[in-house]
Design an enzyme around this catalytic site. Structure first.
Site, PDB file in Angstrom:
ATOM      1  N   GLY A   1     -16.578   3.740   2.324  1.00 54.01           N
ATOM      2  CA  GLY A   1     -17.287   4.022   1.075  1.00 54.01           C
ATOM      3  C   GLY A   1     -18.592   4.713   1.386  1.00 54.01           C
TER       4      GLY A   1
ATOM      5  N   CYS B   1     -14.784   1.371   8.445  1.00 57.41           N
ATOM      6  CA  CYS B   1     -16.039   2.080   8.178  1.00 57.41           C
ATOM      7  C   CYS B   1     -16.979   1.212   7.323  1.00 57.41           C
ATOM      8  CB  CYS B   1     -15.755   3.433   7.533  1.00 57.41           C
ATOM      9  SG  CYS B   1     -17.183   4.512   7.625  1.00 57.41           S
ATOM     10  N   TYR B   2     -17.252   1.591   6.069  1.00 59.32           N
ATOM     11  CA  TYR B   2     -18.105   0.730   5.224  1.00 59.32           C
ATOM     12  C   TYR B   2     -17.554  -0.697   5.211  1.00 59.32           C
ATOM     13  CZ  TYR B   2     -20.382  -1.179   1.063  1.00 59.32           C
ATOM     14  OH  TYR B   2     -21.099  -1.972   0.200  1.00 59.32           O
TER      15      TYR B   2
ATOM     16  N   HIS C   1     -11.964   5.716  11.329  1.00 67.51           N
ATOM     17  CA  HIS C   1     -10.925   5.684  10.293  1.00 67.51           C
ATOM     18  C   HIS C   1      -9.523   5.776  10.910  1.00 67.51           C
ATOM     19  CE1 HIS C   1     -13.473   6.150   6.690  1.00 67.51           C
ATOM     20  NE2 HIS C   1     -14.314   6.689   7.547  1.00 67.51           N
TER      21      HIS C   1
ATOM     22  N   GLU D   1      -6.799   5.564   9.445  1.00 69.18           N
ATOM     23  CA  GLU D   1      -5.838   6.137   8.490  1.00 69.18           C
ATOM     24  C   GLU D   1      -5.755   7.651   8.535  1.00 69.18           C
ATOM     25  OE1 GLU D   1      -8.757   4.912   7.888  1.00 69.18           O
ATOM     26  OE2 GLU D   1      -9.747   5.789   6.155  1.00 69.18           O
TER      27      GLU D   1
ATOM     28  N   ASP E   1       9.525  15.109  -9.030  1.00 66.53           N
ATOM     29  CA  ASP E   1       9.337  13.747  -9.540  1.00 66.53           C
ATOM     30  C   ASP E   1      10.272  13.445 -10.707  1.00 66.53           C
ATOM     31  OD1 ASP E   1       7.317  13.913  -7.709  1.00 66.53           O
ATOM     32  OD2 ASP E   1       5.728  14.164  -9.191  1.00 66.53           O
TER      33      ASP E   1
ATOM     34  N   LYS F   1       4.147  11.004  -3.048  1.00 67.99           N
ATOM     35  CA  LYS F   1       5.075  12.140  -3.090  1.00 67.99           C
ATOM     36  C   LYS F   1       6.131  12.083  -1.984  1.00 67.99           C
ATOM     37  CE  LYS F   1       5.649  16.061  -5.294  1.00 67.99           C
ATOM     38  NZ  LYS F   1       5.387  16.173  -6.739  1.00 67.99           N
TER      39      LYS F   1
END
Ligand code: XMP
Length: 513
Positions: free
Chosen positions: A55, A82-83, A169, A171, A227, A369
């Site tokens: 954040g 992180c944050y 991070h 991710e 979709d 997606k």
């Protein structure tokens, strides 16, 4: 069977969706929730683990987002990123300060391989850092498990309480062994077994759709995009002939698209969808006349879709359910979560207040997606359909800046057709996330033959992206751009200038409106 789940507690960082996606790639279901979730709400979800996101704030700021320290006593494993890592340190009595040296970008991190998060991870390992604060003192009971030359606590843990934290991070793709770290957390710390798989999703969704719909009638809004096509085929498997698919040609489709969609999903195609095509071009042009504000355009287009569906439902009679192919990023980006409203996606935030259906069913609402594509493959939808580049519901309406007119639609259709043709000829189509032409509302002076022109400028856009939440402008070879430019100004009446959009997302978005 209750499915395993990881809660991603959102403290406002830009990679929040990415954390959920990466966890799901490890076959464990993850959902993003605001940090304001109460302890009771958390307990009711019975998560196997919780991840605190990054954040933009400093934990010592007065208004910085915080959760209750009681969360650490629930016995649920926690990973702070992180944050999130700084928050753990701050709340548990450690110290967080402004770092003497900020770190941003690729960073070599020395890790302690005996820590469960780093099992099987090399040391040093390249990680993505983005911080100006750092943990200068870990809380009691914690030990430092990774560091860099300027960040003494790049990771810390307290295995006894199952609390882990990384300053970097895991991710983002730039953290080369990030998926391994997240996988270690969900499998080795949280004890997940990995029950989130697309074959079981498809099977259980078909089952629950059958239970919900019973012998009722269903209308599916089919645009021909990935979709809604996946949603339609899913529904067709679930309720067969009770389903009618309505395809609205709103006059804002790409060149030839209406006929192409009809060829695949209509009565002569391979699917039994009770396909109805509604030609509503003029109706949309009338409604959009004089409207220039992007959100208003989106809302008008969204509302008109619903009105057409309601009319078609009346003709069929006794239709209770409307099915839409809404997916998870649509939900988040439309501001139904905590994040700011960027755009009202037509099938979410663009819905009118009163909708004449008993219920709107969105079977893909929780999928990203790439997961929708996987579900499509499970359903046997051919690869060329599953891999199509996205096309937004409001169509060319949001690729024509300012007022939409039939003349402008024709211009952008032709330019876009040429662009797509040349991209395919150059063999670039499969490698790009999305590419299209848009009509800027700008006219400028040019010269053609011996005459002065005062015509529109077309903008070409192409982006590389894996999740459409962030994107880089693609580096299209100059020869291709030159060829496209040449063809557009020669073949499309009303255009005398072509520009290439070099902006990423952020700060731009992929679409122009
Ligand atoms: P932006 O422009 O927000 O787009 O960066 C991200 C992705 O979403 C698509 N998009 C939409 N899709 N309805 C949709 O179904 C919409 O209203 C809509 N707006 C944007 C866009 O094409 C890109 O893939």
């Amino acid at each position: 069977m209750e499915k395993e789940m990881i809660i991603v507690l959102d403290f406002g960082g830009q990679y929040n969706q990415l954390i959920a996606r990466r966890v799901r790639e490890c076959n464990v279901y993850a959902e993003v929730h605001p940090y304001t979730l109460t302890l009771d709400q958390i307990k009711a979800m019975n998560p196997k683990g919780i991840i605190f996101t990054g954040g933009p704030n400093s934990v010592y700021g007065e208004d910085s987002p915080k959760c209750s320290t009681e969360i650490f006593n629930l016995g649920i494993p926690i990973l702070g990123i992180c944050y999130g890592s700084q928050l753990i340190a701050h709340l548990l009595g450690g110290k967080v300060e402004t770092a003497p040296v900020s770190e941003y970008g690729h960073t070599e991190v020395e890790v302690d391989g005996s820590d469960v998060i780093f099992e099987g991870v090399s040391s040093p390992t390249v990680c993505w850092m983005s911080h100006t604060d750092y943990i200068s003192q870990v809380p009691e009971g914690f030990r430092t498990t990774a560091h860099t030359p300027v960040c003494p606590t790049a990771a810390m843990s307290c295995p006894e309480r199952k609390i882990y934290a990384t300053q970097f991070h895991p991710e983002v793709m730039h953290t080369q062994e990030g998926t391994k770290m997240l996988s270690n957390f969900v499998y080795k710390v949280c004890g997940c077994k990995g029950d989130w798989k697309m074959d079981s999703f498809v099977e259980s969704t078909i089952q629950s759709l059958r239970e919900k719909i019973g012998d009722g009638k269903v209308l599916c809004a089919l645009s021909g995009g990935v979709d809604s096509s996946v949603a339609a085929v899913l529904l067709s498997k679930a309720v067969g002939k009770q389903l009618t698919c309505v395809f609205v040609d709103h006059g804002l489709l790409r060149k030839n698209e209406g006929d192409e969609v009809e060829a695949v999903f209509g009565p002569n195609g391979p699917y039994e969808l009770n396909f109805i095509r509604v030609n509503a071009q003029q109706r949309y042009y009338d409604k959009l006349k004089g409207v220039t504000e992007p959100e208003q355009k989106r809302k008008i287009i969204g509302e008109e879709f619903i009105r057409v569906f309601e009319e078609e439902a009346k003709k069929i009679g006794a239709v209770d359910y409307l099915v839409q192919g809404t997916i998870y990023p649509d939900v988040i980006e439309s501001g139904l979560g905590k994040s700011a409203v960027i755009k009202s996606h037509h099938n979410v935030g663009g819905l009118p207040d009163v909708v004449d259906f008993k219920e709107i069913v969105e079977p893909l609402r929780l999928l990203f997606k790439d997961e929708v594509r996987k579900a499509g493959r499970e359903l046997g939808i051919p690869e060329y359909l599953v891999n199509r580049q996205p096309f937004p519901g409001p169509g060319l309406g949001i690729r024509i800046i300012g007022e939409v007119t039939e003349e402008k639609v024709k211009i952008v259709q032709e330019a876009d057709y040429i662009y797509r043709e040349e991209i395919a000829k150059a063999g670039l189509d499969k490698g790009l996330g999305q590419y299209f032409a848009a009509l800027t509302n700008m006219r400028s002076v040019g010269v053609m033959g011996d005459f002065r022109t005062y015509d529109y400028a077309i903008a070409l856009r192409a982006v590389n992206t894996s999740d459409f939440m962030t994107a880089d402008a693609a580096q299209i070879p100059w020869e291709v751009l030159a060829k496209v430019t040449n063809r557009i100004v020669n073949e499309v009446k009303g255009v005398n200038r072509v520009m290439y959009d070099c902006t990423g997302k952020p700060p731009a978005t992929i679409e122009f409106e």
